[in-house]
Motif scaffolding. Structure first.
Motif, mmCIF file in Angstrom:
data_model
loop_
_atom_site.group_PDB
_atom_site.id
_atom_site.type_symbol
_atom_site.label_atom_id
_atom_site.label_comp_id
_atom_site.label_asym_id
_atom_site.label_seq_id
_atom_site.Cartn_x
_atom_site.Cartn_y
_atom_site.Cartn_z
ATOM 1 N N LEU A 129 0.717 -1.255 -0.050
ATOM 2 C CA LEU A 129 -0.130 0.030 -0.035
ATOM 3 C C LEU A 129 0.909 1.277 -0.108
ATOM 4 C CD1 LEU A 129 -2.968 -0.932 2.715
ATOM 5 C CD2 LEU A 129 -3.057 -1.016 -0.225
ATOM 6 N N ALA A 130 2.142 1.179 -0.293
ATOM 7 C CA ALA A 130 3.157 2.304 -0.323
ATOM 8 C C ALA A 130 2.711 2.954 -1.548
ATOM 9 C CB ALA A 130 4.497 1.684 -0.394
ATOM 10 N N GLY A 131 2.298 4.252 -1.289
ATOM 11 C CA GLY A 131 1.981 5.200 -2.534
ATOM 12 C C GLY A 131 0.558 5.104 -2.742
ATOM 13 N N ALA A 132 -0.387 4.089 -2.299
ATOM 14 C CA ALA A 132 -1.648 4.083 -2.526
ATOM 15 C C ALA A 132 -2.576 5.201 -2.064
ATOM 16 C CB ALA A 132 -2.254 2.725 -2.047
ATOM 17 N N THR A 133 -3.584 5.520 -2.901
ATOM 18 C CA THR A 133 -4.566 6.479 -2.618
ATOM 19 C C THR A 133 -5.988 5.995 -2.166
ATOM 20 O OG1 THR A 133 -3.369 8.151 -4.171
ATOM 21 C CG2 THR A 133 -5.779 8.669 -3.449
ATOM 22 N N ALA A 134 -6.666 6.065 -1.292
ATOM 23 C CA ALA A 134 -8.043 5.672 -0.703
ATOM 24 C C ALA A 134 -7.902 4.192 -1.230
ATOM 25 C CB ALA A 134 -8.922 6.377 -1.692
ATOM 26 N N PRO A 135 -7.244 3.281 -0.753
ATOM 27 C CA PRO A 135 -7.439 1.812 -0.721
ATOM 28 C C PRO A 135 -8.699 1.227 -0.105
ATOM 29 C CG PRO A 135 -5.507 2.129 0.850
ATOM 30 C CD PRO A 135 -6.063 3.438 0.351
ATOM 31 N N VAL A 136 -9.262 0.281 -0.769
ATOM 32 C CA VAL A 136 -10.398 -0.267 -0.143
ATOM 33 C C VAL A 136 -10.092 -1.788 -0.458
ATOM 34 C CG1 VAL A 136 -12.913 -0.748 -0.532
ATOM 35 C CG2 VAL A 136 -11.801 1.592 -0.772
ATOM 36 N N PHE A 137 -10.577 -2.653 0.731
ATOM 37 C CA PHE A 137 -10.560 -4.088 0.526
ATOM 38 C C PHE A 137 -12.014 -4.413 0.631
ATOM 39 C CE2 PHE A 137 -10.721 -7.632 4.166
ATOM 40 C CZ PHE A 137 -10.433 -8.629 3.185
ATOM 41 N N SER A 138 -12.511 -5.361 -0.321
ATOM 42 C CA SER A 138 -13.692 -5.741 -0.434
ATOM 43 C C SER A 138 -13.899 -7.196 -0.592
ATOM 44 C CB SER A 138 -14.447 -5.114 -1.483
ATOM 45 O OG SER A 138 -13.853 -5.267 -2.735
ATOM 46 N N PHE A 139 -15.077 -7.818 -0.032
ATOM 47 C CA PHE A 139 -15.383 -9.239 -0.690
ATOM 48 C C PHE A 139 -16.723 -9.658 -0.415
ATOM 49 C CE2 PHE A 139 -14.329 -8.665 3.857
ATOM 50 C CZ PHE A 139 -15.203 -9.504 4.602
ATOM 51 N N LYS A 140 -17.435 -10.667 -0.853
ATOM 52 C CA LYS A 140 -18.492 -11.202 -0.716
ATOM 53 C C LYS A 140 -18.528 -12.439 0.036
ATOM 54 C CE LYS A 140 -19.959 -9.686 -5.351
ATOM 55 N NZ LYS A 140 -20.280 -10.144 -6.806
ATOM 56 N N VAL A 141 -19.546 -12.464 0.998
ATOM 57 C CA VAL A 141 -19.528 -13.356 2.042
ATOM 58 C C VAL A 141 -20.987 -13.877 2.293
ATOM 59 C CG1 VAL A 141 -19.644 -11.497 3.980
ATOM 60 C CG2 VAL A 141 -19.054 -13.892 4.619
ATOM 61 N N LYS A 142 -21.355 -15.209 2.742
ATOM 62 C CA LYS A 142 -22.412 -15.977 2.893
ATOM 63 C C LYS A 142 -22.223 -16.693 4.086
ATOM 64 C CE LYS A 142 -25.105 -17.278 -0.301
ATOM 65 N NZ LYS A 142 -25.929 -18.259 -1.431
ATOM 66 N N VAL A 143 -23.025 -16.433 5.229
ATOM 67 C CA VAL A 143 -23.049 -17.290 6.421
ATOM 68 C C VAL A 143 -24.526 -17.424 6.920
ATOM 69 C CG1 VAL A 143 -21.019 -16.103 7.340
ATOM 70 C CG2 VAL A 143 -23.259 -15.308 8.103
ATOM 71 N N GLY A 144 -24.741 -18.560 7.525
ATOM 72 C CA GLY A 144 -26.104 -18.638 7.874
ATOM 73 C C GLY A 144 -26.402 -17.915 9.377
ATOM 74 N N TRP A 145 -27.513 -17.433 9.500
ATOM 75 C CA TRP A 145 -27.945 -16.550 10.560
ATOM 76 C C TRP A 145 -27.976 -17.446 11.872
ATOM 77 C CZ3 TRP A 145 -28.910 -11.519 11.821
ATOM 78 C CH2 TRP A 145 -29.842 -11.117 13.187
ATOM 79 N N GLY A 146 -28.706 -18.597 11.630
ATOM 80 C CA GLY A 146 -28.979 -19.269 12.899
ATOM 81 C C GLY A 146 -27.966 -19.526 13.891
ATOM 82 N N TYR A 147 -26.973 -20.489 13.274
ATOM 83 C CA TYR A 147 -25.828 -20.856 14.025
ATOM 84 C C TYR A 147 -24.518 -19.869 14.191
ATOM 85 C CZ TYR A 147 -28.153 -25.486 13.610
ATOM 86 O OH TYR A 147 -28.959 -26.459 13.745
ATOM 87 N N MET A 148 -24.360 -19.025 13.103
ATOM 88 C CA MET A 148 -23.203 -18.551 13.302
ATOM 89 C C MET A 148 -23.540 -16.998 14.001
ATOM 90 S SD MET A 148 -20.678 -19.656 11.466
ATOM 91 C CE MET A 148 -19.584 -18.390 11.429
ATOM 92 N N ILE A 149 -24.791 -16.651 13.750
ATOM 93 C CA ILE A 149 -24.938 -15.033 14.370
ATOM 94 C C ILE A 149 -26.167 -15.423 15.581
ATOM 95 C CG2 ILE A 149 -25.939 -12.950 14.071
ATOM 96 C CD1 ILE A 149 -24.893 -13.319 11.013
ATOM 97 N N SER A 150 -27.200 -15.991 15.465
ATOM 98 C CA SER A 150 -28.162 -16.105 16.398
ATOM 99 C C SER A 150 -27.607 -16.936 17.772
ATOM 100 C CB SER A 150 -29.531 -16.831 15.985
ATOM 101 O OG SER A 150 -30.393 -16.814 16.845
ATOM 102 N N LEU A 151 -26.942 -18.109 17.419
ATOM 103 C CA LEU A 151 -26.529 -18.970 18.470
ATOM 104 C C LEU A 151 -25.144 -18.804 18.873
ATOM 105 C CD1 LEU A 151 -28.024 -22.467 17.762
ATOM 106 C CD2 LEU A 151 -28.794 -20.737 19.457
ATOM 107 N N ASN A 152 -24.358 -17.939 17.676
ATOM 108 C CA ASN A 152 -22.893 -17.603 17.907
ATOM 109 C C ASN A 152 -22.157 -18.770 18.197
ATOM 110 O OD1 ASN A 152 -20.974 -15.532 17.755
ATOM 111 N ND2 ASN A 152 -21.053 -15.099 20.123
ATOM 112 N N LYS A 153 -22.395 -19.867 17.640
ATOM 113 C CA LYS A 153 -21.313 -20.918 17.635
ATOM 114 C C LYS A 153 -20.224 -20.686 16.986
ATOM 115 C CE LYS A 153 -24.645 -24.389 19.135
ATOM 116 N NZ LYS A 153 -24.957 -25.750 19.187
#
Length: 287
Positions: A96-120
């Motif tokens: 990132l030496a000399g970079a202007t306004a760098p942005v990190f982006s990605f697409k992601v898919k998780v299941g709400w129930g086990y990963m977020i609601s139950l937070n396993k």
């Protein structure tokens, strides 16, 4: 087939509009892709291509492959397991030496129930500026508001919606040995997948462009050079590093000028660290 694109775009006399510093769509035949690495504490569960994780011709395998493939024919996926697992997928190093306004982006898919609601489990996106020795978390799926619950109270039928994440890397400008990683930490949680990982920037400082924000009044000459590069600055120099376009440090010295005679012809970055903790970077050309 989309391939890994990993380079720092350069302009000789002006700012260019868009550079892709890192790009991976996981459309190859193996995972990790070239330059990436992976590790996992549970030997039966590693990051892999969606088609390998959910292989077979059964209705269940086909449904799961369809569910967790975000774009194209494959995504990077890791499946759940009843036991504990910590699994990392780490990018190649980039600068990132000399970079202007760098942005990190990605697409992601998780299941709400086990990963977020139950937070396993947790899926983290992290950054390292020392080649992977230490890591800072940029994103955690628990704090992502775009993941949604269908509201029926049944975790087994919750949504698996795809979210596009974008994180500014402006605070890391000037760092020349940067990596990003996706870390999955879970016990009896759920599968997750990622895709279309990119780090982009609006522009890099050109050879003839001196940053107006530099209080060091740094100048390097001659540039282009066939041999020695002279360095002039108002500040006390702590160290000088020569970095190639992949972010690899080729040589470092305490002070003085730098000799490029032994290096192949091409473009390099000259990073000057000052005693006051600041730094400045200039693109230099070896003829």
């Amino acid at each position: 087939m989309k391939k890994l694109v990993f380079f720092l775009a350069l302009a000789s006399c002006f700012y260019s509009h868009a550079q892709t510093l890192l790009s991976e769509s996981f459309e190859g035949t193996t995972l990790p892709p070239t330059g990436w690495t992976k590790s996992n504490t549970n030997t039966s569960r590693a990051w892999d291509l969606t088609g390998n994780v959910f292989s077979g011709t059964t209705a269940t395998a086909i449904e799961l492959k369809t569910r967790f493939t975000i774009a194209g024919t494959n995504s990077a996926t890791i499946d759940w397991v009843a036991g504990a697992n910590t699994a990392n997928l780490v990018s190649p190093a980039f600068s990132l030496a000399g970079a202007t306004a760098p942005v990190f982006s990605f697409k992601v898919k998780v299941g709400w129930g086990y990963m977020i609601s139950l937070n396993k489990g947790n899926l983290l996106a992290q950054i390292s500026t020392d080649g992977g020795t230490s890591w800072t978390t940029l994103w955690n799926e628990d704090s992502e508001p775009a993941f949604t619950d269908d509201g029926d109270g049944n975790i087994d039928t919750d949504f698996y919606n795809t979210v596009t994440v974008q994180k500014s890397l402006t605070s890391y400008i000037g760092q020349a040995n940067v990596k990003v990683r996706f870390q999955y930490v879970a016990t009896d949680a759920d599968a997750v997948s990622i895709d279309d990982v990119q780090v982009t920037a609006n522009g890099t400082l050109s050879t003839n462009e001196t940053s107006k924000t530099k209080a060091s009044n740094l100048s390097v000459y001659p540039n282009p050079s066939k041999g020695e590069i002279n360095i002039k600055t108002d500040k006390k120099i702590k160290s000088i590093s020569v970095i190639d376009m992949s972010g690899k440090t080729l040589k470092t010295k305490d002070s003085g000028n730098t000799d490029f005679s032994s290096l192949p012809k091409g473009n390099y970055l000259l990073k000057v660290d000052f005693e006051d903790g600041t730094s400045a970077t200039e693109k230099v050309i070896k003829q």
